[in-house]
Design a protein around this motif. Structure first.
Motif, PDB file in Angstrom:
ATOM      1  N   PRO A 170       0.812  -1.217   0.000  1.00 47.67           N
ATOM      2  CA  PRO A 170       0.000   0.000   0.000  1.00 47.67           C
ATOM      3  C   PRO A 170       0.848   1.271   0.000  1.00 47.67           C
ATOM      4  O   PRO A 170       1.987   1.293   0.474  1.00 47.67           O
ATOM      5  CB  PRO A 170      -0.806  -0.109   1.300  1.00 47.67           C
ATOM      6  N   ARG A 171       0.252   2.331  -0.504  1.00 56.01           N
ATOM      7  CA  ARG A 171       0.834   3.656  -0.387  1.00 56.01           C
ATOM      8  C   ARG A 171       0.681   4.156   1.048  1.00 56.01           C
ATOM      9  O   ARG A 171      -0.204   3.720   1.780  1.00 56.01           O
ATOM     10  CB  ARG A 171       0.119   4.637  -1.317  1.00 56.01           C
ATOM     11  N   ALA A 172       1.522   5.092   1.431  1.00 51.66           N
ATOM     12  CA  ALA A 172       1.374   5.714   2.744  1.00 51.66           C
ATOM     13  C   ALA A 172       0.073   6.509   2.783  1.00 51.66           C
ATOM     14  O   ALA A 172      -0.308   7.157   1.806  1.00 51.66           O
ATOM     15  CB  ALA A 172       2.564   6.625   3.020  1.00 51.66           C
ATOM     16  N   GLY A 173      -0.612   6.450   3.912  1.00 55.30           N
ATOM     17  CA  GLY A 173      -1.871   7.166   4.042  1.00 55.30           C
ATOM     18  C   GLY A 173      -2.998   6.456   3.320  1.00 55.30           C
ATOM     19  O   GLY A 173      -3.013   5.229   3.186  1.00 55.30           O
ATOM     20  N   ASP A 174      -3.942   7.231   2.820  1.00 54.02           N
ATOM     21  CA  ASP A 174      -5.090   6.651   2.138  1.00 54.02           C
ATOM     22  C   ASP A 174      -4.654   6.054   0.795  1.00 54.02           C
ATOM     23  O   ASP A 174      -3.890   6.663   0.050  1.00 54.02           O
ATOM     24  CB  ASP A 174      -6.152   7.729   1.914  1.00 54.02           C
ATOM     25  N   ASP A 175      -5.144   4.853   0.503  1.00 51.85           N
ATOM     26  CA  ASP A 175      -4.797   4.166  -0.743  1.00 51.85           C
ATOM     27  C   ASP A 175      -6.090   3.695  -1.388  1.00 51.85           C
ATOM     28  O   ASP A 175      -6.778   2.809  -0.866  1.00 51.85           O
ATOM     29  CB  ASP A 175      -3.869   2.985  -0.458  1.00 51.85           C
ATOM     30  N   ALA A 176      -6.408   4.281  -2.530  1.00 54.38           N
ATOM     31  CA  ALA A 176      -7.681   3.975  -3.198  1.00 54.38           C
ATOM     32  C   ALA A 176      -7.736   2.521  -3.653  1.00 54.38           C
ATOM     33  O   ALA A 176      -8.821   1.924  -3.684  1.00 54.38           O
ATOM     34  CB  ALA A 176      -7.886   4.911  -4.386  1.00 54.38           C
ATOM     35  N   TYR A 177      -6.588   1.940  -4.019  1.00 54.10           N
ATOM     36  CA  TYR A 177      -6.602   0.553  -4.469  1.00 54.10           C
ATOM     37  C   TYR A 177      -6.897  -0.402  -3.307  1.00 54.10           C
ATOM     38  O   TYR A 177      -7.610  -1.393  -3.475  1.00 54.10           O
ATOM     39  CB  TYR A 177      -5.282   0.189  -5.134  1.00 54.10           C
ATOM     40  N   VAL A 178      -6.371  -0.096  -2.114  1.00 52.12           N
ATOM     41  CA  VAL A 178      -6.687  -0.909  -0.939  1.00 52.12           C
ATOM     42  C   VAL A 178      -8.179  -0.860  -0.654  1.00 52.12           C
ATOM     43  O   VAL A 178      -8.819  -1.887  -0.372  1.00 52.12           O
ATOM     44  CB  VAL A 178      -5.883  -0.430   0.282  1.00 52.12           C
ATOM     45  N   ARG A 179      -8.764   0.332  -0.742  1.00 45.41           N
ATOM     46  CA  ARG A 179     -10.208   0.444  -0.522  1.00 45.41           C
ATOM     47  C   ARG A 179     -10.983  -0.349  -1.566  1.00 45.41           C
ATOM     48  O   ARG A 179     -11.989  -1.000  -1.256  1.00 45.41           O
ATOM     49  CB  ARG A 179     -10.634   1.916  -0.555  1.00 45.41           C
ATOM     50  N   HIS A 180     -10.507  -0.313  -2.815  1.00 44.76           N
ATOM     51  CA  HIS A 180     -11.145  -1.097  -3.876  1.00 44.76           C
ATOM     52  C   HIS A 180     -11.067  -2.593  -3.564  1.00 44.76           C
ATOM     53  O   HIS A 180     -12.065  -3.321  -3.725  1.00 44.76           O
ATOM     54  CB  HIS A 180     -10.455  -0.799  -5.207  1.00 44.76           C
ATOM     55  N   LEU A 181      -9.906  -3.070  -3.126  1.00 44.97           N
ATOM     56  CA  LEU A 181      -9.764  -4.491  -2.802  1.00 44.97           C
ATOM     57  C   LEU A 181     -10.690  -4.905  -1.667  1.00 44.97           C
ATOM     58  O   LEU A 181     -11.306  -5.981  -1.702  1.00 44.97           O
ATOM     59  CB  LEU A 181      -8.314  -4.800  -2.424  1.00 44.97           C
ATOM     60  N   LEU A 182     -10.809  -4.072  -0.668  1.00 42.15           N
ATOM     61  CA  LEU A 182     -11.676  -4.399   0.462  1.00 42.15           C
ATOM     62  C   LEU A 182     -13.145  -4.434   0.047  1.00 42.15           C
ATOM     63  O   LEU A 182     -13.927  -5.246   0.552  1.00 42.15           O
ATOM     64  CB  LEU A 182     -11.472  -3.387   1.592  1.00 42.15           C
ATOM     65  N   ASP A 183     -13.515  -3.574  -0.891  1.00 38.17           N
ATOM     66  CA  ASP A 183     -14.915  -3.507  -1.337  1.00 38.17           C
ATOM     67  C   ASP A 183     -15.256  -4.577  -2.376  1.00 38.17           C
ATOM     68  O   ASP A 183     -16.436  -4.874  -2.586  1.00 38.17           O
ATOM     69  CB  ASP A 183     -15.220  -2.126  -1.926  1.00 38.17           C
ATOM     70  N   HIS A 184     -14.248  -5.139  -3.034  1.00 41.04           N
ATOM     71  CA  HIS A 184     -14.490  -6.096  -4.121  1.00 41.04           C
ATOM     72  C   HIS A 184     -13.630  -7.347  -3.945  1.00 41.04           C
ATOM     73  O   HIS A 184     -13.050  -7.855  -4.904  1.00 41.04           O
ATOM     74  CB  HIS A 184     -14.176  -5.449  -5.487  1.00 41.04           C
ATOM     75  N   GLN A 185     -13.572  -7.830  -2.713  1.00 38.73           N
ATOM     76  CA  GLN A 185     -12.669  -8.935  -2.434  1.00 38.73           C
ATOM     77  C   GLN A 185     -13.169 -10.250  -3.035  1.00 38.73           C
ATOM     78  O   GLN A 185     -14.376 -10.516  -3.068  1.00 38.73           O
ATOM     79  CB  GLN A 185     -12.494  -9.094  -0.916  1.00 38.73           C
ATOM     80  N   VAL A 186     -12.213 -11.049  -3.517  1.00 34.86           N
ATOM     81  CA  VAL A 186     -12.479 -12.384  -4.033  1.00 34.86           C
ATOM     82  C   VAL A 186     -11.426 -13.315  -3.441  1.00 34.86           C
ATOM     83  O   VAL A 186     -10.224 -13.029  -3.518  1.00 34.86           O
ATOM     84  CB  VAL A 186     -12.401 -12.437  -5.580  1.00 34.86           C
ATOM     85  N   ALA A 187     -11.874 -14.416  -2.841  1.00 33.05           N
ATOM     86  CA  ALA A 187     -10.933 -15.373  -2.258  1.00 33.05           C
ATOM     87  C   ALA A 187     -11.550 -16.760  -2.266  1.00 33.05           C
ATOM     88  O   ALA A 187     -12.754 -16.932  -2.081  1.00 33.05           O
ATOM     89  CB  ALA A 187     -10.553 -14.980  -0.827  1.00 33.05           C
TER      90      ALA A 187
END
Length: 318
Positions: free
Chosen positions: A185-202
């Protein structure tokens, strides 16, 4: 099983590496294939895991028609602007260049954060799903004059190359494959991390899957989606995955393909992993490829038990 070298129904098959890869000639994919030719190509894919056609003149319609001879094409719900609107089965790889921008990053930074380890880029297509595609057919439209090769590895050969005790151990293990594994992740807010959390597949997949057509045991590992081996400690999992990923990507189990305009690669996504190129971005030359994937089944382990969904995935829904 196809003969190592030969001609069947006008289809000439020439292996190009010891464990994986064959070039097929004698067919014009745009003209269609008869039943004998379809059978010969299917057998070659199962035997050599990835096959290559050169000098083809497929357009989007022909690409989809060819794919339908071997299965049902996947229709993705979300694609980038480069993919053709009138052909929902086709995804254009140039779409990837847009993804970083959606999350406030240049493409190169986004890629570096996802593939920060040499083995991270190796993957099967959509391996975090409970039903990864059975096969992928990739067509080259525009390629750089040099660079941009793709490499594949034979996971059945990798499994067979393990020692007996290690094979027996791996047969009983399962592992979690998760979208976004290893992203830094990037320091601070990371839009891609938020995307992964909202669209997780496992999905919890067998570490060794049984191929549904050949019956081969396949070392079902990759560096891009595989999160954790179940029922072992994280320290043990890290070392085991390092061992198995190094085994899966040993040079003798791989083949590297030099693309030309009109080249087509057709691979068994159940028995291979592949590595997209990272040696061409700095060259400034375009590389436009078109992909059709065929719907797959739920992997089954040596014990006969299928994969289990963890989050965000249902068979047949894309």
């Amino acid at each position: 099983m196809a003969k190592d070298t030969g001609t069947t129904g006008g289809v000439e098959i020439r292996p190009v590496a010891g464990y994986i890869g064959a070039e097929i000639s004698g067919v014009d994919l745009a003209d269609g294939l008869d039943e004998a030719q379809v059978a010969a190509v299917r057998a070659a894919v199962l035997r050599w895991k990835v096959v290559f056609f050169r000098g083809q003149r497929l357009d989007h319609d022909g690409h989809v028609r060819f794919a339908r001879l071997f299965g049902e094409p996947v229709v993705l719900r979300k694609r980038g602007s480069a993919s053709p609107d009138e052909h929902p089965e086709i995804e254009t790889t140039a779409d990837r260049l847009e993804l970083g921008g959606r999350f406030g990053m240049e493409h190169d930074e986004w890629l570096r954060r996802r593939r920060h380890h040499p083995l991270r880029g190796w993957h099967c297509d959509h391996g975090a799903r409970i039903d990864p595609p059975a096969a992928t057919i990739l067509r080259a439209e525009t390629v750089p004059p040099y660079g941009g090769d793709t490499t594949w590895s034979n996971l059945a050969a990798a499994y067979a190359g393990l020692s007996g005790p290690v094979r027996e151990f791996a047969d009983g293990l399962r592992a979690e494959h998760r979208l976004g594994v290893g992203y830094q992740p990037r320091a601070g807010d990371d839009a891609y991390v938020r995307h992964l959390l909202d669209h997780q597949v496992a999905t919890l997949h067998p570490l060794v899957r049984v191929h549904p057509e050949t019956g081969e045991r396949v070392l079902f590992v990759n560096g891009y989606y595989l999160e954790q081996i179940a029922d072992v400690s994280r320290a043990e999992s890290r070392l085991l995955l390092e061992l198995l990923l190094e085994q899966a990507t040993r040079p003798e189990y791989t083949v590297r393909f030099r693309w030309e305009p009109g080249s087509v690669a057709f691979w068994d996504n159940r028995a291979t992993i592949h590595l997209a190129p990272s040696d061409n971005a700095h060259l400034g030359h375009p590389r436009t490829m078109h992909r059709v994937m065929l719907t797959g089944d739920v992997p089954v382990g040596v014990d006969g038990k299928p994969s289990e969904a963890v989050v965000g995935t249902e068979p047949g829904r894309w």
